[in-house]
Design a protein around this motif. Structure first.
Motif, mmCIF file in Angstrom:
data_model
loop_
_atom_site.group_PDB
_atom_site.id
_atom_site.type_symbol
_atom_site.label_atom_id
_atom_site.label_comp_id
_atom_site.label_asym_id
_atom_site.label_seq_id
_atom_site.Cartn_x
_atom_site.Cartn_y
_atom_site.Cartn_z
ATOM 1 N N LYS A 1 0.841 -1.340 -0.141
ATOM 2 C CA LYS A 1 0.213 0.158 -0.135
ATOM 3 C C LYS A 1 0.863 1.369 -0.020
ATOM 4 N N TYR A 2 1.968 1.104 0.316
ATOM 5 C CA TYR A 2 2.769 2.419 0.487
ATOM 6 C C TYR A 2 3.236 3.044 -0.908
ATOM 7 N N VAL A 3 2.664 2.609 -2.117
ATOM 8 C CA VAL A 3 2.603 2.973 -3.266
ATOM 9 C C VAL A 3 1.906 4.511 -3.374
ATOM 10 N N ILE B 1 -2.079 1.030 6.783
ATOM 11 C CA ILE B 1 -1.383 1.062 5.727
ATOM 12 C C ILE B 1 -0.312 -0.054 5.740
ATOM 13 N N ARG B 2 -0.146 -0.864 6.907
ATOM 14 C CA ARG B 2 0.885 -1.848 6.861
ATOM 15 C C ARG B 2 0.173 -3.335 6.577
ATOM 16 N N SER B 3 -1.168 -3.104 6.699
ATOM 17 C CA SER B 3 -1.698 -4.546 6.329
ATOM 18 C C SER B 3 -1.782 -4.825 4.735
ATOM 19 N N HIS C 1 14.615 -3.016 13.893
ATOM 20 C CA HIS C 1 14.626 -3.452 12.481
ATOM 21 C C HIS C 1 16.131 -3.211 11.957
ATOM 22 N N GLU C 2 16.109 -2.795 10.710
ATOM 23 C CA GLU C 2 17.214 -2.307 9.875
ATOM 24 C C GLU C 2 17.650 -1.052 10.587
ATOM 25 N N GLU C 3 16.805 -0.205 11.211
ATOM 26 C CA GLU C 3 17.303 1.012 11.645
ATOM 27 C C GLU C 3 18.251 0.636 12.896
ATOM 28 N N ASP D 1 9.659 -7.515 7.645
ATOM 29 C CA ASP D 1 10.292 -8.159 6.583
ATOM 30 C C ASP D 1 10.664 -7.223 5.301
ATOM 31 N N VAL D 2 9.739 -6.283 5.152
ATOM 32 C CA VAL D 2 9.777 -5.285 4.308
ATOM 33 C C VAL D 2 10.842 -4.501 4.461
ATOM 34 N N VAL D 3 10.793 -3.898 5.726
ATOM 35 C CA VAL D 3 11.772 -2.688 5.868
ATOM 36 C C VAL D 3 13.322 -3.432 6.459
ATOM 37 N N ALA E 1 18.392 7.974 12.289
ATOM 38 C CA ALA E 1 17.216 7.469 11.471
ATOM 39 C C ALA E 1 17.483 6.725 10.388
ATOM 40 N N ALA E 2 16.548 5.746 10.294
ATOM 41 C CA ALA E 2 16.813 4.997 8.976
ATOM 42 C C ALA E 2 16.040 5.808 7.883
ATOM 43 N N ALA E 3 15.277 6.773 8.097
ATOM 44 C CA ALA E 3 14.464 7.605 7.000
ATOM 45 C C ALA E 3 15.254 8.116 6.190
ATOM 46 N N ALA F 1 15.680 6.962 1.231
ATOM 47 C CA ALA F 1 14.696 7.738 1.729
ATOM 48 C C ALA F 1 13.509 7.022 2.035
ATOM 49 N N ASP F 2 12.817 7.209 3.096
ATOM 50 C CA ASP F 2 11.705 6.652 3.514
ATOM 51 C C ASP F 2 10.550 7.057 2.461
ATOM 52 N N ILE F 3 9.500 6.680 2.003
ATOM 53 C CA ILE F 3 8.458 7.267 1.287
ATOM 54 C C ILE F 3 7.466 7.658 1.746
HETATM 55 C C1 UD2 Z 1 10.529 3.845 11.244
HETATM 56 C C2 UD2 Z 1 11.654 4.197 10.734
HETATM 57 C C3 UD2 Z 1 12.024 3.541 9.311
HETATM 58 C C4 UD2 Z 1 11.951 2.192 9.523
HETATM 59 C C5 UD2 Z 1 11.274 1.776 10.418
HETATM 60 C C6 UD2 Z 1 11.717 0.206 10.850
HETATM 61 C C7 UD2 Z 1 12.179 7.094 10.849
HETATM 62 C C8 UD2 Z 1 11.623 8.309 10.730
HETATM 63 N N1 UD2 Z 1 11.536 5.974 10.158
HETATM 64 O O1 UD2 Z 1 9.548 4.238 10.610
HETATM 65 O O2 UD2 Z 1 13.098 4.263 8.504
HETATM 66 O O3 UD2 Z 1 13.417 2.235 10.096
HETATM 67 O O4 UD2 Z 1 10.754 2.532 11.563
HETATM 68 O O5 UD2 Z 1 10.957 -0.004 12.108
HETATM 69 O O6 UD2 Z 1 13.014 6.651 11.581
HETATM 70 N N2 UD2 Z 1 7.734 0.262 3.326
HETATM 71 C C9 UD2 Z 1 7.113 -0.235 2.323
HETATM 72 N N3 UD2 Z 1 5.934 -1.105 2.514
HETATM 73 C C10 UD2 Z 1 5.559 -1.471 3.892
HETATM 74 C C11 UD2 Z 1 6.310 -1.188 5.062
HETATM 75 C C12 UD2 Z 1 7.465 -0.285 4.764
HETATM 76 O O7 UD2 Z 1 7.225 0.212 1.468
HETATM 77 O O8 UD2 Z 1 4.457 -2.225 3.788
HETATM 78 C C13 UD2 Z 1 8.782 0.928 3.250
HETATM 79 C C14 UD2 Z 1 8.522 2.318 3.116
HETATM 80 O O9 UD2 Z 1 9.362 2.778 2.274
HETATM 81 C C15 UD2 Z 1 8.442 3.245 4.265
HETATM 82 C C16 UD2 Z 1 9.728 2.425 5.068
HETATM 83 O O10 UD2 Z 1 9.535 1.151 4.365
HETATM 84 O O11 UD2 Z 1 8.801 4.611 4.160
HETATM 85 C C17 UD2 Z 1 9.868 2.338 6.343
HETATM 86 O O12 UD2 Z 1 8.485 1.661 6.960
HETATM 87 P P1 UD2 Z 1 7.443 2.740 7.915
HETATM 88 O O13 UD2 Z 1 7.622 4.229 7.313
HETATM 89 O O14 UD2 Z 1 6.202 2.119 7.895
HETATM 90 O O15 UD2 Z 1 8.403 2.764 9.330
HETATM 91 P P2 UD2 Z 1 8.039 3.634 10.402
HETATM 92 O O16 UD2 Z 1 6.951 4.673 10.133
HETATM 93 O O17 UD2 Z 1 7.715 2.963 11.654
#
Ligand code: UD2
Length: 362
Positions: free
Chosen positions: A133-135, A359-361, A309-311, A191-193, A274-276, A218-220
């Motif tokens: 769904k992240y598209v 969004i993650r479902s 995770h990868e962060e 697993d995606v991240v 930040a992994a973002a 970059a995070d999307i």
């Molecule tokens: C935090 C981190 C993120 C990552 C994540 C892991 C910050 C600001 N963000 O964000 O970098 O480390 O934690 O726990 O520190 N994605 C998809 N499809 C999915 C899920 C994820 O494309 O179904 C991609 C997408 O590019 C997204 C990124 O993975 O921006 C990180 O996932 P998130 O944004 O849901 O994770 P979040 O907000 O907890």
């Protein structure tokens, strides 16, 4: 003929032959340098080798031979700009330098005109994942990137997605393009991240090393809301996480279980990154992504998954491979979660509100 006569005559001939050889060797080695295409091929081959082997020891012959990421002292044209004053620091309210002498990038500390001249002819690759769904985040990300990200520079947006048909068409400025790379998805968002590192590592070898000078991951689910330019580029850069930049290291959400490869003891740590948003030269990002991927494989074999995770793995890597630039929280911010302090003059890349569960479902 007397031996001495022979030696006398033939030593002159030998001397003549040696001189002739030296002269023609010098001539031919220079002739190839005068042919631009030959030089270009040599330089790109040596860059590739340099990237792949990460050899920094042998310096290139001239600035033109250099890969822009690691070794050049860039040449800039004559320019007019305000002079820096040694006794007037540009900022006194924030830390501008890490203890290992990496600059921390804040508004007011750099001159974009000088940097743009230094990074002229640089190609920047942006890697974003839009899986499942992240598209939906792609449109705003791309539209705002075209307005604020590396304006005036060559950019390739690498969009890694399992839904190529859903990638929106956004008008791009000259010298910028989108490359869609189809990848698999995973049921669990974790697993995606986690697999982002594996994919960055694989595509670095396949494409990035040959196509761009720098990579920015970059995070999307974010948008650009102010300038993000070449001031961020360096061999290896990380961004201070907006939630922890002012925290004591014991409060950092590092992985604290010794069984994990991402483990960091309580008495260690510089910053929480930040992994973002992180990046660097393709060679350095390739090394980082490969190391983090290997670490996640070991964790998996040991039945453990790092807390963030990868962060978590990124933070472990950057603790022992000190970044050469650190971006202030201006470069990753969340307006809904945090109140902007006065020293944060600009918010450049900010989180887009989302419903995590929805969004993650699937
Ligand atoms: C935090 C981190 C993120 C990552 C994540 C892991 C910050 C600001 N963000 O964000 O970098 O480390 O934690 O726990 O520190 N994605 C998809 N499809 C999915 C899920 C994820 O494309 O179904 C991609 C997408 O590019 C997204 C990124 O993975 O921006 C990180 O996932 P998130 O944004 O849901 O994770 P979040 O907000 O907890």
């Amino acid at each position: 003929m007397e031996l001495r006569d022979f030696w006398g005559k033939s030593s002159k001939s030998w001397l003549f032959l040696i001189l002739l050889f030296v002269a023609s060797f010098g001539f031919y080695s220079n002739v190839f340098n005068w042919i631009p295409r030959w030089r270009q091929r040599e330089v790109s081959q040596s860059c590739e080798a340099h990237h792949l082997q990460g050899q920094r020891e042998s310096p290139p012959l001239s600035e033109g031979d250099c890969c822009p990421d690691t070794c050049r002292v860039p040449r800039v044209p004559r320019m007019l700009y305000p002079k820096a004053h040694v006794l007037q620091p540009t900022r006194v309210d924030v830390l501008l330098m890490t203890p290992w002498f990496a600059p921390i990038i804040w508004d007011g500390t750099y001159d974009s005109a000088i940097l743009n001249a230094q990074f002229k002819n640089t190609t920047i690759g942006v890697v974003v994942f839009a899986i499942k769904k992240y598209v939906v985040f792609l449109k705003l990300f791309l539209e705002t990137a075209e307005k604020y990200f590396m304006v005036g520079h060559r950019v390739i947006y690498y969009i890694l997605t399992d839904r190529p048909a859903d990638v929106p068409q956004i008008p791009l400025q000259e010298g910028r393009r989108v490359v869609i790379l189809q990848v698999r998805n995973y049921t669990r968002w974790q697993d995606v991240v986690l697999h982002r590192m594996e994919m960055i590592s694989n595509f670095s070898q396949q494409r990035f090393l040959h196509e761009v000078d720098y990579l920015v991951s970059a995070d999307i689910d974010m948008k650009f809301s102010d300038h993000v330019g070449v001031e961020i580029l360096s061999s290896l850069f990380g961004t201070l996480h907006p939630g922890f930049y002012a925290s004591d290291r014991r409060r950092f959400t590092y992985e604290r279980r010794p069984l994990s490869q991402a483990y960091i003891p309580e008495d260690e740590g510089d910053f929480y990154y930040a992994a973002a948003l992180y990046g660097g030269s393709v060679a350095e990002v390739y090394r980082l992504a490969t190391a983090c991927h290997q670490a996640t494989l070991i964790d998996k074999a040991n039945g453990i998954e790092a807390v963030w995770h990868e962060e978590s793995h990124l933070n472990k890597y950057l603790l022992y491979h000190k970044p050469t630039k650190v971006l202030s929280p201006e470069y990753v911010w969340d307006e809904r979660m945090l109140r902007k302090p006065p020293y944060l003059r600009r918010l450049r890349y900010v989180a887009v509100p989302k419903n995590h569960a929805q969004i993650r479902s699937r």
